[in-house]
Write an enzyme that holds these catalytic residues in place. Structure first.
Site, PDB file in Angstrom:
ATOM      1  N   GLU A   1      -2.309   8.977  11.812  1.00 46.05           N
ATOM      2  CA  GLU A   1      -1.382   7.949  12.291  1.00 46.05           C
ATOM      3  C   GLU A   1       0.056   8.282  11.878  1.00 46.05           C
ATOM      4  O   GLU A   1       0.994   8.102  12.649  1.00 46.05           O
ATOM      5  CB  GLU A   1      -1.801   6.578  11.769  1.00 46.05           C
TER       6      GLU A   1
ATOM      7  N   ASP B   1       0.826  -1.226   0.000  1.00 42.06           N
ATOM      8  CA  ASP B   1       0.000   0.000   0.000  1.00 42.06           C
ATOM      9  C   ASP B   1       0.851   1.263   0.000  1.00 42.06           C
ATOM     10  O   ASP B   1       0.632   2.181  -0.792  1.00 42.06           O
ATOM     11  CB  ASP B   1      -1.063   0.006   1.121  1.00 42.06           C
TER      12      ASP B   1
ATOM     13  N   ASP C   1      -5.609  -0.085   5.953  1.00 44.27           N
ATOM     14  CA  ASP C   1      -6.426  -0.451   7.110  1.00 44.27           C
ATOM     15  C   ASP C   1      -7.589   0.515   7.309  1.00 44.27           C
ATOM     16  O   ASP C   1      -8.723   0.113   7.588  1.00 44.27           O
ATOM     17  CB  ASP C   1      -5.570  -0.482   8.395  1.00 44.27           C
TER      18      ASP C   1
HETATM   19  C1  GLA Z   1       0.025  -2.340   8.455  1.00 49.16           C
HETATM   20  C2  GLA Z   1      -0.190  -0.944   7.887  1.00 49.16           C
HETATM   21  C3  GLA Z   1      -0.760  -1.036   6.460  1.00 49.16           C
HETATM   22  C4  GLA Z   1       0.078  -1.974   5.577  1.00 49.16           C
HETATM   23  C5  GLA Z   1       0.312  -3.301   6.279  1.00 49.16           C
HETATM   24  C6  GLA Z   1       1.265  -4.196   5.517  1.00 49.16           C
HETATM   25  O1  GLA Z   1      -1.210  -2.974   8.643  1.00 49.16           O
HETATM   26  O2  GLA Z   1      -1.083  -0.209   8.678  1.00 49.16           O
HETATM   27  O3  GLA Z   1      -0.821   0.249   5.907  1.00 49.16           O
HETATM   28  O4  GLA Z   1       1.274  -1.365   5.212  1.00 49.16           O
HETATM   29  O5  GLA Z   1       0.848  -3.118   7.593  1.00 49.16           O
HETATM   30  O6  GLA Z   1       0.709  -4.604   4.318  1.00 49.16           O
END
Ligand code: GLA
Length: 380
Positions: free
Chosen positions: A155, A32, A167
């Site tokens: 965040e 991402d 997320d």
């Molecule tokens: C965490 C981060 C996401 C992503 C994942 C790995 O969940 O919050 O943004 O980078 O790790 O895919």
């Protein structure tokens, strides 16, 4: 501990209640923030938040799971190194105000049943519940996509984790019985119906807690950025790893320093796997999808180096089982959870078997959760 609620804490009924789900990611890990593709699912575990207006300009926030309360002035909101959980709502409040939203004072009570700190998106769900709840309480009329980015920014800048948008995005936009294919560059997305037939998605929690504040997450992100620079020098000017094809990369990879080469290769190949997997799921080809889950895990373990012995052990055991189509770590890694696609009538026998072997080796039991794809944030 007695289950407390808003009425008990604040002495009156709340004005509204909202919920925001946690997530698993079917495939597309650490892609991402490289502007690539992800395929997450919102799960039926969530944060619930009840809110009521206050006459002054204060926010009083009570976390039901921990039995702790913080109180802050909306105009004097800063990082809290004692009650670190409060930095998620604090960050969201700050992002909303910076974005120009008019917030009044409020009381808040939240609690959740998403296991915390094990990579199931609990912190993002807290952020999303607050952004959505405040939007509803104060009639801000913000778009979901916009709020997802706002929460990610909170965040990044307030909590100090350089996470991508996955997320927060899925917690806002998840859909029951569907996965969401997200292009993290354009933020265009598409729902993919999950027809799992007689298989179920199962989460296996290693019990190893991992904080995203853990510097290793930010280190991986830096390495990917350096990978972009190294590739730009010997191929063409690019802004993200998503702009390089595997063919182009293979032609130049020997000129890239080893650790950057490994990180970049994972991201470039993982992006291809995500696109392929979404087509496979559309065709209900669960067998091929399961095989790609395992390939993704191997890449995260060998090339991106974010797995751990416990996750590798679980995936290795499960992939050899005839009742399992695929398994992989999910989320950032360094502990946390694996997910697996397991035949429904096989779950009853596989759980005690795997638990037993895991206990023998690591002297602790993994936790199992059966999950269903659920809706994104909503009013309750
Ligand atoms: C965490 C981060 C996401 C992503 C994942 C790995 O969940 O919050 O943004 O980078 O790790 O895919």
């Amino acid at each position: 501990m007695k289950d407390r609620n808003y009425l008990e804490i604040f002495g009156k009924e709340p004005d509204i209640a909202v919920r925001a789900p946690g997530r698993i990611n079917l495939i597309g890990e650490h892609t991402d923030y490289n502007k690539g593709f992800v395929l997450p699912v919102a799960i039926d575990r969530q944060i619930t938040l009840t809110l009521g207006r206050r006459a002054d300009k204060k926010a009083v926030i009570f976390c039901g799971n921990l039995g702790e309360k913080v109180s802050l002035d909306l105009s004097q909101n800063s990082y809290d190194s004692k009650r670190t959980w409060s930095n998620y709502p604090r960050g969201v409040i700050q992002s909303l105000i910076l974005e120009g939203s008019e917030l009044g004072g409020f009381n808040a009570f939240f609690r959740g049943d998403i296991p915390m700190g094990v990579g199931l998106g609990s912190s993002a769900a807290v952020e999303v519940a607050f952004a959505y709840g405040l939007d509803q309480l104060f009639g801000l009329s913000l778009e979901r996509k916009k709020m997802a980015i706002l929460c990610q920014k909170a965040e990044n800048s307030f909590v100090g984790v350089n996470c991508g948008v996955m997320d927060q995005f899925i917690s806002f936009l998840g859909r029951k019985d569907h996965a969401l294919l997200l292009d993290c560059q354009s933020l265009e997305y598409k729902y993919i119906r999950l027809n799992l037939k007689n298989f179920r998605l199962v989460i296996i929690d290693t019990g190893i807690k991992r904080e995203l504040q853990d510097t290793r997450y930010n280190t991986r992100r830096n390495e990917c950025e350096q990978g972009v620079k190294a590739i730009s020098k010997c191929l063409k000017a690019i802004n993200s790893l998503r702009e390089v094809s595997l063919l182009e990369f293979n032609n130049i990879k020997d000129f890239i320093p080893k650790n950057l080469r490994m990180r970049s290769q994972h991201v470039i190949e993982e992006n291809k796997r995500v696109k392929l997997c979404s087509r496979l799921l559309e065709k209900n080809d669960l067998q091929s999808f399961g095989r790609l889950m395992v390939r993704s895990h191997q890449s995260l373990s060998d090339l991106f180096e974010v797995s751990c012995n416990e996750l590798d052990f679980i995936v290795e055991k499960l992939r050899k089982d005839p009742g399992v189509l695929g398994a992989r770590m999910t989320g950032a890694g360094f502990g946390g959870c694996a997910i697996a696609l397991i035949k429904e009538d096989h779950i009853e026998s596989i759980v005690p078997e795997l638990s037993g072997e895991y206990r023998k080796r690591y002297s602790t039991e993994p936790r199992f959760y059966l999950i269903n794809a659920s809706e994104g944030a909503s009013r309750i």
